[in-house]
Design a protein around this motif. Structure first.
Motif, short mmCIF file in Angstrom:
data_model
loop_
_atom_site.label_atom_id
_atom_site.label_comp_id
_atom_site.label_asym_id
_atom_site.label_seq_id
_atom_site.Cartn_x
_atom_site.Cartn_y
_atom_site.Cartn_z
N UNK A 83 0.84 -1.21 0.00
CA UNK A 83 0.00 0.00 0.00
C UNK A 83 0.88 1.25 0.00
N UNK A 84 1.94 1.20 0.79
CA UNK A 84 2.85 2.35 0.83
C UNK A 84 3.46 2.61 -0.55
N UNK A 85 3.80 1.53 -1.23
CA UNK A 85 4.34 1.67 -2.59
C UNK A 85 3.35 2.38 -3.49
N UNK A 86 2.08 2.01 -3.36
CA UNK A 86 1.05 2.60 -4.20
C UNK A 86 0.87 4.09 -3.87
N UNK A 87 0.92 4.41 -2.60
CA UNK A 87 0.82 5.82 -2.20
C UNK A 87 2.01 6.59 -2.78
N UNK A 88 3.18 5.99 -2.72
CA UNK A 88 4.36 6.65 -3.28
C UNK A 88 4.21 6.87 -4.78
N UNK A 89 3.37 6.05 -5.41
CA UNK A 89 3.16 6.20 -6.85
C UNK A 89 2.03 7.15 -7.18
N UNK A 90 1.43 7.76 -6.15
CA UNK A 90 0.44 8.80 -6.41
C UNK A 90 -1.00 8.41 -6.07
N UNK A 91 -1.20 7.22 -5.55
CA UNK A 91 -2.56 6.82 -5.17
C UNK A 91 -2.89 7.37 -3.79
N UNK A 92 -4.18 7.58 -3.54
CA UNK A 92 -4.60 7.95 -2.18
C UNK A 92 -4.60 6.68 -1.34
N UNK A 93 -4.77 6.82 -0.05
CA UNK A 93 -4.73 5.64 0.80
C UNK A 93 -5.91 4.71 0.51
N UNK A 94 -7.06 5.29 0.23
CA UNK A 94 -8.22 4.43 -0.09
C UNK A 94 -7.98 3.68 -1.39
N UNK A 95 -7.45 4.36 -2.37
CA UNK A 95 -7.17 3.72 -3.66
C UNK A 95 -6.12 2.62 -3.48
N UNK A 96 -5.12 2.90 -2.67
CA UNK A 96 -4.07 1.90 -2.43
C UNK A 96 -4.66 0.64 -1.80
N UNK A 97 -5.57 0.85 -0.86
CA UNK A 97 -6.21 -0.31 -0.20
C UNK A 97 -7.06 -1.09 -1.20
N UNK A 98 -7.76 -0.37 -2.06
CA UNK A 98 -8.59 -1.04 -3.07
C UNK A 98 -7.71 -1.83 -4.04
N UNK A 99 -6.59 -1.21 -4.41
CA UNK A 99 -5.67 -1.90 -5.34
C UNK A 99 -5.22 -3.22 -4.73
N UNK A 100 -4.83 -3.17 -3.45
CA UNK A 100 -4.35 -4.37 -2.78
C UNK A 100 -5.44 -5.42 -2.69
N UNK A 101 -6.66 -4.97 -2.38
CA UNK A 101 -7.77 -5.92 -2.25
C UNK A 101 -8.01 -6.61 -3.59
N UNK A 102 -7.91 -5.85 -4.68
CA UNK A 102 -8.13 -6.43 -6.01
C UNK A 102 -7.05 -7.46 -6.33
N UNK A 103 -5.81 -7.13 -6.00
CA UNK A 103 -4.71 -8.07 -6.28
C UNK A 103 -4.89 -9.35 -5.48
#
Lengths: 583, 449
Positions: free
Chosen positions: A533-553
């Protein structure tokens, strides 16, 4: 005429025609292969059967619904390109009078085949495609709907009939179609289309099915598959100057070690084939070439096992196994033949490597003393850890890793590897001191009569989020003719248990084997969600988006059961197989 | 501009009610106290006025739940992995998103002042602890900050404090306390350094913590800057703080960083007197400084060359970028400002040294990379931004972006050229606007704040 890129594209296009069958769950259609209706001389041929069940399955799948409803898909759906595609789809469906799913099922539901042919003085090949439909009425109806669209494009259309109820259509004099109530055939070459129509109409004439290379492939790989691709590599090799542009000697040692022998076999093989089979919850893709190793000579002997005398070992079944890879190679022989196998400009790097290794193995020559002690099988394993060596857990939870070396000379080899392990531990300890990290104390234990050497911390580290380095507690042990070097004592012990079982000492008829178990893999991803999730935030995602991305994966990973990839070499065939299973 | 050349006390409070408070004044204030500003922030500050904006900047503001979650996650991962690039990403995230941007900007100032590099410390835990100390006292007490630094683990490692022993004092830390942290060159002697080093003997590191090693401390008499006694490290700090040079030294640095690259002696003296009067309590100092005639005078506006962080993060903030922090870190390092890794004990000297042939090329290439690719993230779509703001004509668009990115400080001829570009450029409105942004960011005026 042909270059490496073209060859690659050819293969990919042929693969794509059969990839659509991936999710089918029914048996192969009963109609005979369309290879009997394709003219001879094809460079490549691909065929898929029973696409209707595939489309049904995709259309009704929960997974597709999940994908469409996912936030990630919504991002795509909001793009201009997607909106344009949807608008185009709406216009087409309106014109056709039915949705595209139905068009696909009715039109593509039986058999489809595509073949490509060399075209003299041209980089673009000629192609032939056949679609064998189930529902004749569909074809008639669709034709009526498609014709106005063609007129709209401004294309020059010529229509005629051949007298046998086959309608012939030429568009702009470079695309030719033949249609009756059972099939559509298309080609970029008028003569090829004529031959195809003759074969489809039942005329006794030569077809691809009689090609020698095609027959060889069918014999080796079977003809009853959901999808098949054939490539006439003999003809292709001639067209590309004899070796598909591949050099005789490699300029990358790792590449040479991994695939050198396979590529050399491919250069001499008259065919390359691909088959695809799908059951209810699993699939298998096989790629095969003719494997006449005798043609290659002794230079390439290090690459191929000769079962049952030699071959890989099974990947040890340890608890929480994430995956493993095992490879058979005669490493000593390969190393000794490096001047025959590798380009001269990279050979000095080996001299540097040997000189550098002198620090870890003082007084020994790598090629003469060390490698012969190594056997012909190396296995790498990863498994989840329980962190019993800690009072707590690290913040980032890595799996335990281990390498298992088969020893050619067990007693000598074990000593050499143990020396290597001790020296490496000492070097790492010096670095630890310089960097202010805790050093390891080398200790030993006896585990089920096996001596285990390991590095432990002076005091058991405590904490819920310990630094990354506490994932590691290196260990080594010898079990019979195998030497284990592991990042985790726990994994080392589990490997000792596994290797003591007789089934782990049998040889299997494989050159290379990779297995991945997705549940433990998903577990470890989930355990390290914070990191991703931290990686995703570093790439410009918000925390909610990062959590959603992880859930999808994780959703995707949890739906897959396992993946196996292996290569097998028999006396006259070489096969690469990828098998997957889902829940 | 509404500011005027100060007369008398340069730190006399700027009377915004009498002299006016404009969009440009708000922009100037936010650009100097934050890393850039968005249109919304500038509008808010313009409407709120100087006093309320200073209140907001200098009073701790509550962070949003999303910020706190992200901040915690990013920091946790940096500590878990021990990877300094994750820690850099964490701090950049704070600089961009914190509700207390002045704290982050001043923290950077102190990070440069007490320059400590992870290249030697090699520990995320220690670097983040130092950063926490700095942040805690960034707009607080300089006394506490300096005293805290003397026991900070990263600093102890950086300046070889464990080598400072009674029979063989090591002068590294003592020298930097005087030369770089409190007094500046010329305000002490070599003998003072030697005595200070003796006072700091035994200030060691043990088990990753500060430890007073009694056996290695020199308890005998020392004389430092005219004071004699059995001095220890705390005494050295107090003596340095008591010197007249100390607030002068700080004043000069603060003025050079936040006001003007070449502060004159009177301004330095006045600010020094404020620092002394407030006993190094920086909230009060900053309030006076950022609310002063000097700060808003025309002579100091647009006079400071943007540091890489100001340039890059300023663009992100203004244009609404959702940045890729890792590629941003790489860019900042290439531009010469790699947080947590200052090049030397003196930190980043900045000013004209930010601009040289290599960096100028990178600075110029940054604009197209930001607006036309996703390498550094994705900026807000200009088409949507302009539509929602009702900016319809080409003049509107040029005015909007020149105000946002240049505070409206652009020659009429340049403005005309920008308008001409917009008229002739190809593509849809969004594409042309991106081209306009690139042009503006390539102007020399964009390089200064």
């Amino acid at each position: 005429m042909f270059n490496r890129t073209w060859v690659f594209r050819l293969f990919v296009v042929a693969l794509v025609t059969s990839a659509g069958a991936l999710l089918a769950g029914r048996a192969v259609a009963e109609s005979p292969s369309l290879a009997n209706s394709i003219p001879p001389g094809a460079l490549a041929f691909g065929e898929v059967a029973d696409l209707e069940s595939v489309i049904d399955r995709v259309q009704d799948s929960d997974y597709l619904k999940q994908v469409v409803e996912s936030p990630q898909f919504q991002d795509v759906a909001n793009s201009q390109q997607y909106k344009q595609a949807q608008a185009g789809r709406a216009v087409l469906e309106k014109q056709l009078g039915m949705d595209l799913w139905t068009v696909g099922k009715k039109l593509l539901g039986n058999r489809i085949a595509v073949a490509v042919y060399p075209k003299p003085n041209s980089k673009q090949p000629d192609a032939v495609a056949i679609i064998q439909v189930k529902d004749a009425k569909t074809l008639v109806d669709l034709r009526k709907q498609v014709e106005p669209l063609l007129v709209l494009t401004g294309a020059k259309i010529k229509q005629s009939e051949n007298g046998d109820g086959v309608e012939l259509v030429a568009i702009n004099d470079n695309a030719f179609f033949a249609i009756n109530d059972k099939w559509i055939a298309a080609s970029s070459n008028r003569d090829l289309l004529t031959k195809t129509v003759e074969l489809l109409s039942g005329e006794k004439a030569a077809s691809l099915a009689q090609d020698e290379a095609y027959q060889l492939m069918s014999k080796k790989m079977g003809s009853e598959h959901l999808g098949r691709v054939f490539v006439n590599t003999g003809t292709l090799a001639e067209a590309t100057g004899g070796r598909f542009g591949l050099p005789e000697k490699m300029d990358n040692p790792l590449f040479s070690l991994l695939v050198g022998g396979i590529l050399e076999l491919a250069v001499h093989s008259p065919y390359a084939g691909l088959t695809l089979d799908v059951e209810e919850n699993q699939f298998a893709i096989s790629v095969g070439i003719s494997g006449e190793r005798k043609k290659l000579g002794e230079t390439f002997s290090p690459f191929f096992a000769t079962p049952p005398e030699t071959g890989t070992r099974p990947i040890p079944a340890v608890p929480q196994l994430i995956g493993g890879v095992t490879i058979y190679r005669d490493f000593a022989d390969w190393y000794g033949r490096r001047e025959e196998l590798l380009q001269p400009q990279i050979l000095p790097a080996f001299d540097k490597f040997e000189a550098g290794l002198g620090n870890l193995l003082p007084g020994r020559d790598f090629g003469e003393d060390v490698l012969p002690q190594l056997g012909k099988n190396i296995t790498l394993v990863a498994a989840r850890q329980d962190y019993s060596h800690l009072e707590g857990k690290p913040g980032v939870k890595l799996p335990g890793f281990a390498a298992i070396f088969e020893l050619g000379k067990p007693d000598e080899g074990a000593q050499t590897f143990q020396l290597f392990f001790q020296t490496l531990s000492a070097i790492l300890n010096i670095q630890a001191g310089q960097q202010g990290r805790k050093p390891w104390l080398l200790d030993t234990e006896l585990y089920k009569d096996v001596k285990v050497s390991y590095g432990r911390y002076l005091k058991k580290p405590e904490g819920d989020r310990l630094p990354l380095v506490f994932n590691f507690m290196p260990a080594s042990a010898r079990v019979g003719d195998k030497f284990i070097i592991s990042s985790s004592v726990d994994l080392c012990r589990n490997l000792i248990d596994a290797l003591k079982k007789p089934e782990n000492n049998k040889r299997v008829e494989k050159n290379f084997n990779l297995e991945l178990q997705f549940d433990p893999f998903a577990d470890i991803i989930e355990a390290n969600q914070d990191f991703f999730q931290a990686q995703r935030i570093q790439q410009g995602r918000t925390i909610d988006e990062a959590k959603q991305d992880m859930a999808a994966i994780l959703d995707v990973l949890r739906q897959i059961k396992s993946l196996d990839f292996n290569t097998t070499a028999t006396n006259d065939a070489f096969t690469v197989q990828l098998k997957g299973a889902w829940k | 501009m509404s500011g005027s050349q100060p007369a008398g006390d340069p730190l006399r409070q700027y009377d915004s009610k009498k002299l006016g408070w404009t969009h440009r004044d708000a922009t100037h204030l936010l650009w100097r106290t934050q890393f850039g500003a968005s249109d919304a922030e500038i509008e808010q500050a313009t409407e709120a006025g100087l006093e309320k904006t200073l209140d907001r900047l200098l009073t701790p503001q509550e962070e949003s739940p999303d910020f706190e979650s992200s901040d915690r996650l990013l920091r946790q991962v940096a500590v878990d992995t021990g990877n300094i690039s994750h820690l850099k990403a964490w701090w950049l995230y704070r600089m961009l998103n914190s509700a207390n941007p002045l704290v982050e900007k001043v923290s950077l100032f102190w990070h440069n002042h007490f320059a400590t590099s992870n290249a030697k410390v090699d520990s995320v835990d220690h670097m983040v602890a130092q950063n926490d100390l700095i942040r805690k006292e960034a707009v607080g007490s300089f006394r506490k900050l300096l005293s805290g630094m003397a026991r900070d683990v990263a600093m102890l490692i950086w300046l070889d404090s464990n080598a400072n022993r009674k029979r063989q004092p090591n002068e590294n830390f003592a020298r930097e306390v005087m030369e770089l942290f409190s007094l500046g060159v010329g305000n002490y002697t070599e003998q003072d350094i030697a005595e200070a080093a003796r006072a700091f003997t035994g200030w060691h590191l043990r088990d990753d913590k500060y430890w007073f090693n009694r056996r290695q401390h020199d308890f005998t008499q020392k004389t430092l800057l005219g004071t004699t006694g059995t001095l220890d490290g705390e005494d050295v700090i107090e003596i340095c703080l008591g010197q007249a040079a100390c607030p002068h030294f700080l004043a000069e640095k603060l003025l050079a960083t936040f006001v003007t690259p070449r502060p004159d002696k009177q301004d330095v003296a006045q600010l020094a007197s404020r620092i002394r009067a407030h006993d190094f309590q920086m909230t009060s100092v900053f309030r006076e400084l950022f609310g002063s005639d000097l700060f808003f005078s025309s002579s100091v506006r647009r006079s400071i060359i943007k540091s890489p962080l100001e340039l890059v993060l300023g663009a992100y903030r203004a244009l609404g970028n959702r940045p890729n922090l890792q590629t941003t870190i790489g860019l900042l390092a290439s531009l010469g400002q790699d947080v947590f890794e200052p090049p030397t004990v003196k930190g980043w000297e900045g000013g004209r040294l930010w601009i040289h042939s290599a960096s100028m090329l990178l600075r110029t290439n940054f604009a197209p990379a930001l607006t036309s690719s996703s390498r550094f993230g994705t900026i807000d779509d200009p088409q949507s931004v302009l539509k929602s703001d009702g900016r319809k004509t080409q003049d509107d668009v040029v005015r909007y972006y020149t105000e946002l990115l240049l505070a409206g400080d652009v020659e009429p001829a340049s403005k005309q050229q920008l308008t001409e570009y917009l008229k002739k450029a190809e593509g849809d409105r969004g594409e042309r606007s991106r081209g306009l942004i690139q042009l503006i960011m390539s102007m020399p005026e964009y390089q200064i704040v």
